[in-house]
Design a protein around this motif. Structure first.
Motif, short mmCIF file in Angstrom:
data_model
loop_
_atom_site.label_atom_id
_atom_site.label_comp_id
_atom_site.label_asym_id
_atom_site.label_seq_id
_atom_site.Cartn_x
_atom_site.Cartn_y
_atom_site.Cartn_z
N ASP A 282 11.99 -5.89 -15.86
CA ASP A 282 10.84 -4.99 -15.90
C ASP A 282 10.75 -4.36 -17.29
OD1 ASP A 282 8.74 -3.37 -15.41
OD2 ASP A 282 9.57 -2.42 -13.63
N GLU A 283 9.87 -4.87 -18.10
CA GLU A 283 9.66 -4.36 -19.46
C GLU A 283 10.98 -4.10 -20.19
OE1 GLU A 283 6.38 -2.15 -20.19
OE2 GLU A 283 5.44 -2.44 -18.25
N PRO A 284 11.84 -5.11 -20.29
CA PRO A 284 13.17 -4.84 -20.84
C PRO A 284 13.16 -4.56 -22.34
CG PRO A 284 12.90 -7.19 -20.48
CD PRO A 284 11.68 -6.53 -19.91
N VAL B 210 0.84 -1.18 0.00
CA VAL B 210 0.00 0.00 0.00
C VAL B 210 0.88 1.24 0.00
CG1 VAL B 210 -1.81 1.23 1.24
CG2 VAL B 210 -1.72 -1.26 1.33
N TYR B 211 0.60 2.18 -0.91
CA TYR B 211 1.23 3.50 -0.88
C TYR B 211 0.16 4.50 -0.49
CZ TYR B 211 4.94 1.59 -3.89
OH TYR B 211 5.96 0.86 -4.42
N GLY B 212 0.25 5.09 0.69
CA GLY B 212 -0.78 6.03 1.10
C GLY B 212 -2.13 5.34 1.04
N ASP B 213 -3.03 5.80 0.17
CA ASP B 213 -4.31 5.10 0.06
C ASP B 213 -4.43 4.33 -1.26
OD1 ASP B 213 -4.45 7.29 -1.47
OD2 ASP B 213 -6.20 8.19 -0.51
N VAL B 214 -3.29 4.17 -1.96
CA VAL B 214 -3.30 3.34 -3.18
C VAL B 214 -2.85 1.92 -2.83
CG1 VAL B 214 -2.32 3.03 -5.48
CG2 VAL B 214 -2.70 5.34 -4.59
N VAL B 215 -3.69 0.96 -3.14
CA VAL B 215 -3.28 -0.43 -2.95
C VAL B 215 -2.64 -0.89 -4.26
CG1 VAL B 215 -4.01 -2.76 -2.37
CG2 VAL B 215 -5.21 -0.79 -1.39
N ALA B 216 -1.32 -0.98 -4.27
CA ALA B 216 -0.61 -1.30 -5.51
C ALA B 216 -0.66 -2.81 -5.78
CB ALA B 216 0.83 -0.82 -5.44
N VAL B 217 -0.47 -3.60 -4.74
CA VAL B 217 -0.55 -5.05 -4.86
C VAL B 217 -1.43 -5.55 -3.73
CG1 VAL B 217 0.73 -7.21 -4.70
CG2 VAL B 217 1.70 -5.29 -5.96
N GLY C 214 -0.16 -7.40 -17.30
CA GLY C 214 -1.32 -6.61 -16.90
C GLY C 214 -1.21 -5.21 -17.45
N PRO C 215 -2.31 -4.46 -17.40
CA PRO C 215 -2.31 -3.11 -17.95
C PRO C 215 -1.49 -2.17 -17.06
CG PRO C 215 -4.41 -3.56 -16.89
CD PRO C 215 -3.62 -4.84 -16.85
N SER C 216 -1.21 -0.99 -17.56
CA SER C 216 -0.42 0.00 -16.83
C SER C 216 -1.04 0.29 -15.47
CB SER C 216 -0.35 1.29 -17.66
OG SER C 216 0.48 2.20 -17.01
N GLY C 217 -0.22 0.31 -14.44
CA GLY C 217 -0.68 0.66 -13.10
C GLY C 217 -1.28 -0.50 -12.33
N CYS C 218 -1.18 -1.72 -12.85
CA CYS C 218 -1.81 -2.85 -12.16
C CYS C 218 -0.94 -3.40 -11.03
CB CYS C 218 -2.12 -3.97 -13.15
SG CYS C 218 -0.65 -4.81 -13.75
N GLY C 219 0.29 -2.90 -10.89
CA GLY C 219 1.13 -3.31 -9.77
C GLY C 219 2.22 -4.31 -10.14
N LYS C 220 2.47 -4.50 -11.43
CA LYS C 220 3.50 -5.45 -11.86
C LYS C 220 4.87 -5.04 -11.35
CE LYS C 220 2.91 -4.25 -16.23
NZ LYS C 220 1.86 -3.25 -16.26
N SER C 221 5.22 -3.78 -11.60
CA SER C 221 6.56 -3.33 -11.21
C SER C 221 6.71 -3.40 -9.70
CB SER C 221 6.81 -1.90 -11.67
OG SER C 221 6.82 -1.83 -13.06
N THR C 222 5.66 -3.01 -9.00
CA THR C 222 5.71 -3.06 -7.53
C THR C 222 5.99 -4.48 -7.05
OG1 THR C 222 4.13 -1.25 -7.50
CG2 THR C 222 4.46 -2.43 -5.44
N ALA C 223 5.30 -5.45 -7.65
CA ALA C 223 5.52 -6.85 -7.27
C ALA C 223 6.97 -7.25 -7.50
CB ALA C 223 4.57 -7.75 -8.05
N1 LIG Z 1 6.36 5.09 -4.94
C1 LIG Z 1 5.03 5.13 -5.11
N2 LIG Z 1 4.26 5.97 -4.39
C2 LIG Z 1 2.92 6.01 -4.56
N3 LIG Z 1 2.24 5.24 -5.42
C3 LIG Z 1 2.94 4.38 -6.16
C4 LIG Z 1 4.37 4.27 -6.06
N4 LIG Z 1 4.78 3.33 -6.92
C5 LIG Z 1 3.68 2.88 -7.54
N5 LIG Z 1 2.58 3.49 -7.09
C6 LIG Z 1 1.20 3.22 -7.51
O1 LIG Z 1 0.97 1.85 -7.40
C7 LIG Z 1 0.23 1.37 -8.53
C8 LIG Z 1 1.00 0.27 -9.22
O2 LIG Z 1 2.19 0.81 -9.77
P1 LIG Z 1 3.21 -0.05 -10.62
O3 LIG Z 1 4.37 0.82 -10.94
O4 LIG Z 1 3.51 -1.31 -9.90
O5 LIG Z 1 2.38 -0.35 -11.93
P2 LIG Z 1 2.81 -1.14 -13.23
O6 LIG Z 1 1.88 -2.29 -13.35
O7 LIG Z 1 4.25 -1.43 -13.21
O8 LIG Z 1 2.47 -0.10 -14.37
P3 LIG Z 1 3.28 0.26 -15.70
O9 LIG Z 1 2.93 -0.77 -16.71
O10 LIG Z 1 2.73 1.60 -16.07
O11 LIG Z 1 4.74 0.29 -15.36
C9 LIG Z 1 -0.04 2.57 -9.40
O12 LIG Z 1 -1.33 3.03 -9.11
C10 LIG Z 1 1.00 3.57 -8.96
O13 LIG Z 1 0.51 4.87 -9.12
#
Ligand SMILES: Nc1ncnc2c1ncn2[C@@H]1O[C@H](COP(=O)(O)OP(=O)(O)OP(=O)(O)O)[C@@H](O)[C@H]1O
Ligand SMILES: [Mg+2]
Lengths: 363, 302
Positions: A158-160, A12-19, A36-45
């Motif tokens: 990550d998206e190499p 969780v980032y603030g009130d965003v649940v990334a994963v 997954g689509p942009s912003g779905c939390g792949k990079s975070t995982a």
């Molecule tokens: N450091 C951070 N602080 C706050 N929110 C974040 C942070 N990193 C990611 N997020 C949020 O977490 C969610 C998932 O982000 P993430 O980067 O994992 O997406 P992604 O699937 O890799 O997207 P993309 O394909 O665009 O790279 C997004 O809503 C993003 O805004």
């Protein structure tokens, strides 16, 4: 080499649940793609596996060891960044050597390993250049060489390929698959490109809004999408998903859509279905122009040479049909035409949960 | 021609190639028109005084008040350049510069690096460490005058009345005074280092120290060079601190070039002029050497 396990991981980032509540095991030596689509939390995982982010809750394990609090340098994983993140002031040789130097590997071993990694990725001629003097594809290979030189437990990517042009992307895809076969190491690969996922993965994990949707072999993700999201996400053009209704009369199962009544009893069992609203999924290649069937008005036609896409309006919904090897004349906008639908090609999803409804072919 | 057109053609060399000759002439005129104000200011406040000073190096004041200046030519130059006191002054200036630049650079880098860590509350430290920028030389010097006062001072040390500690005290004041700007310059450099690069280094197994040494410092080397040049120039021009803290004493221990020129100005304006030109030439030369030397090792991105 080792497996990578997510156990009820949440970030969780603030009130965003990334994963959100991610449980997933990447087997030892497997090529797993997080799709997954942009912003779905792949990079975070991925970054949690690398140790660049700490899970808010849940555990990340490499092999049998939970590594939540282990710093990146002690995790024995390597990562390839989208930007490649090459050290711009160092030569290619120094870039590849850096992980070994940082780990205080002996000099003679370093030289040997750098040469071997460079050889594997066809960089032997470029060792004395700086990253600024390389093409995008060469930089990508340097990043890969820097990752393999250490022989880590797992590779994270990550998206190499996203900074490469279309042609180079195809070549590099093949090279990466070969590299995986050669090394036999666990790969965890992030992309939003379903073609990359379909062509490279042993298994695909589809993410949406931080939640895991489905983990399966590429052909299963395509043939048996777990829910309407996956159905709409995979395929080019993606699956048509439109509302329909089911009527059950004894053992007769009928799907009703836009005036067409289709007998489903060859594919579905009465106990899996209930009468009422449902979501019908049908792949564009399974809509076949015919004398009889679903009636639709053509909105537009896109011809790609080897195939054509017909976008048509049917009972208030838009459908896309794919015609392979179109010969002769294609329909025009506002033509009225019919499509045959085979019950075997029908996918059904629950109208509210959007989950796949089991059929008699599923195990 | 409109302003936007002029700007465009200044940015885009290839675009001007096909333009007509007339357009190019008018463009040049416009360029001078925009440069004119700064050229005028430069001419009046820099170029003219410089010429006057150069001229002054060949003259001595008259023998009695109101007498015309006497032309003595290069003799004045040979006198000053052969003066062993002046040699000592130059050495002292170099020493002060060294004691200012190196600590300021190292401290500035260290503070900026610490403050740039992603930790809570770091923004407060960023503000605190930047404050010396907003402090004048006089205030900075007074702070140290109070700190170092042997009687009522806070440190109660007798540094300003003994030669070596006095020069070090001036250097210390200098470092403190210039730390803020050094810190800000280096922090800006650090913040432009891509996160990916640092993260890649972490994953590659580099600890904080190796990351700083092998990745961060090389990446921000242009910034460090800039700070280095600025600090060197500033340290060569140290004056206010000396005037307030030591007036060049004790026993000339803090009599650096600028202060030397200042004390010479009435009694021996010719010598002061020669020393000014030497300082000027020295700074120009030093700047060139620094750029040339560092240019080869500095990485300017790709
Ligand atoms: N450091 C951070 N602080 C706050 N929110 C974040 C942070 N990193 C990611 N997020 C949020 O977490 C969610 C998932 O982000 P993430 O980067 O994992 O997406 P992604 O699937 O890799 O997207 P993309 O394909 O665009 O790279 C997004 O809503 C993003 O805004
Ligand atoms: Mg991402």
């Amino acid at each position: 080499m080792s497996s990578v396990t997510f156990d009820r991981v949440r970030k969780v980032y603030g009130d965003v649940v990334a994963v959100d509540d991610l449980s997933l095991t990447v087997d030892d030596g497997e090529f797993m793609v997080l799709l997954g689509p942009s912003g779905c939390g792949k990079s975070t995982a991925l970054r949690m596996v690398a140790g660049l982010e700490e899970p808010t809750s849940g555990d990340i394990a490499l092999g049998n060891q939970v590594v939540n609090r282990v710093p990146p340098k002690d995790r024995d994983i390597a990562m390839v960044f989208q930007s490649y993140a090459l050290y711009p002031h160092m030569t290619v040789r120094a870039n590849i050597e850096f992980p070994l130097k940082a780990r205080k590997v002996e000099r003679s071993v370093r030289v040997e390993r750098v040469e071997a990694a460079a050889e594997t990725l066809g960089l032997s001629e470029l060792l004395d250049r700086k990253p600024g003097q390389l093409s995008g594809g060469q930089r990508q290979r340097v990043a890969a060489a820097r990752a393999i030189v250490r022989r880590p437990q797992a590779f994270l990517m990550d998206e190499p390929l996203s900074n490469l042009d279309a042609k180079l992307r195809v070549q590099t895809r093949i090279q990466l698959v070969q590299l995986h076969q050669q090394l036999g190491t666990t790969f965890l690969y992030v992309t939003h490109d379903q073609v990359e996922a379909m062509t490279m993965a042993d298994r695909i994990a589809v993410l949406h809004d931080g939640r895991l949707q489905q983990v399966d072999r590429p052909s299963d993700v395509y043939d048996r999408p777990a829910n309407a999201f996956v159905a709409r996400f995979i395929g080019s053009p993606p699956m048509n998903v439109v509302p329909a209704t089911i009527t059950i009369d004894g053992s007769a199962l009928t799907l009703n859509i836009a005036g067409l009544a289709l007998d489903l009893s060859t594919k579905f069992r009465p106990e899996d279905l209930k009468a009422g609203d449902v979501l019908l999924g049908i792949r564009p290649e399974d809509l076949i122009p015919a004398e009889d069937g679903l009636q639709a008005t053509v909105l537009g036609v896109e011809s790609l040479g080897h195939e054509a896409h017909i976008v048509a309006q049917c009972g208030g919904h838009q459908l896309t049909a794919r015609i392979a090897n179109p010969r002769g004349s294609l329909p025009h906008a506002s033509d009225v035409m019919r499509f045959a639908v085979d019950a075997d090609d029908v996918h059904l999803f629950d109208a509210t949960s959007e989950q796949r409804i089991a059929d008699s072919t599923s195990s | 021609m409109s302003l936007s057109q002029t700007r465009m053609s200044l940015n885009d060399g290839a675009g001007t190639y096909f333009r007509s000759r007339r357009a190019r002439v008018s463009e040049t005129l416009w360029a001078y028109a925009f440069l004119a104000p700064s050229l005028v200011i430069f001419a009046v406040f820099v170029f003219y005084p410089l010429i006057r000073t150069a001229h002054q190096t060949f003259y001595q004041p008259g023998l009695y008040p109101d007498a015309p200046q006497r032309y003595i030519g290069w003799e004045q130059w040979t006198d000053v350049l052969g003066d062993s006191d002046f040699h000592a002054t130059i050495l002292r200036t170099l020493l002060l510069s060294l004691m200012t630049v190196l600590p300021a650079l190292v401290l500035g880098l260290l503070l900026a690096w610490l403050v740039n860590q992603p930790l809570r509350g770091m923004s407060l430290f960023r503000i605190v460490f930047s404050t010396p920028v907003a402090t004048s030389v006089a205030v900075a010097s007074l702070v140290f005058l109070i700190l170092l006062n042997p009687q009522g001072g806070i440190l109660k040390v007798d540094w300003l009345t003994r030669p070596t500690p006095a020069l070090m005290s001036v250097a210390l004041t200098n470092v403190w005074q210039n730390l803020g700007i050094t810190f800000i310059i280096i922090l800006a450099g650090l913040q432009s280092v891509p996160d990916d690069l640092i993260e890649a280094a972490k994953i590659d197994g580099a600890g904080p120290w190796r990351r700083l040494r092998s990745v961060i410092i090389p990446t921000i080397s242009p910034t460090l060079m800039f700070a280095f040049v600025i600090l060197t120039i500033v340290s060569f021009q140290t004056f206010g601190q000396i005037d307030i803290l030591t007036q060049g004493g004790p026993q000339d221990a803090t009599r650096v070039i600028v202060y030397d020129i200042f004390t010479n100005r009435g009694s021996d304006p010719g010598a002061a002029a020669v020393k000014s030109i030497v300082l000027f030439g020295g700074l120009v030369l030093l700047t060139f050497i620094q750029f040339a030397a560092l240019n080869r090792r500095v990485h300017y991105g790709d």
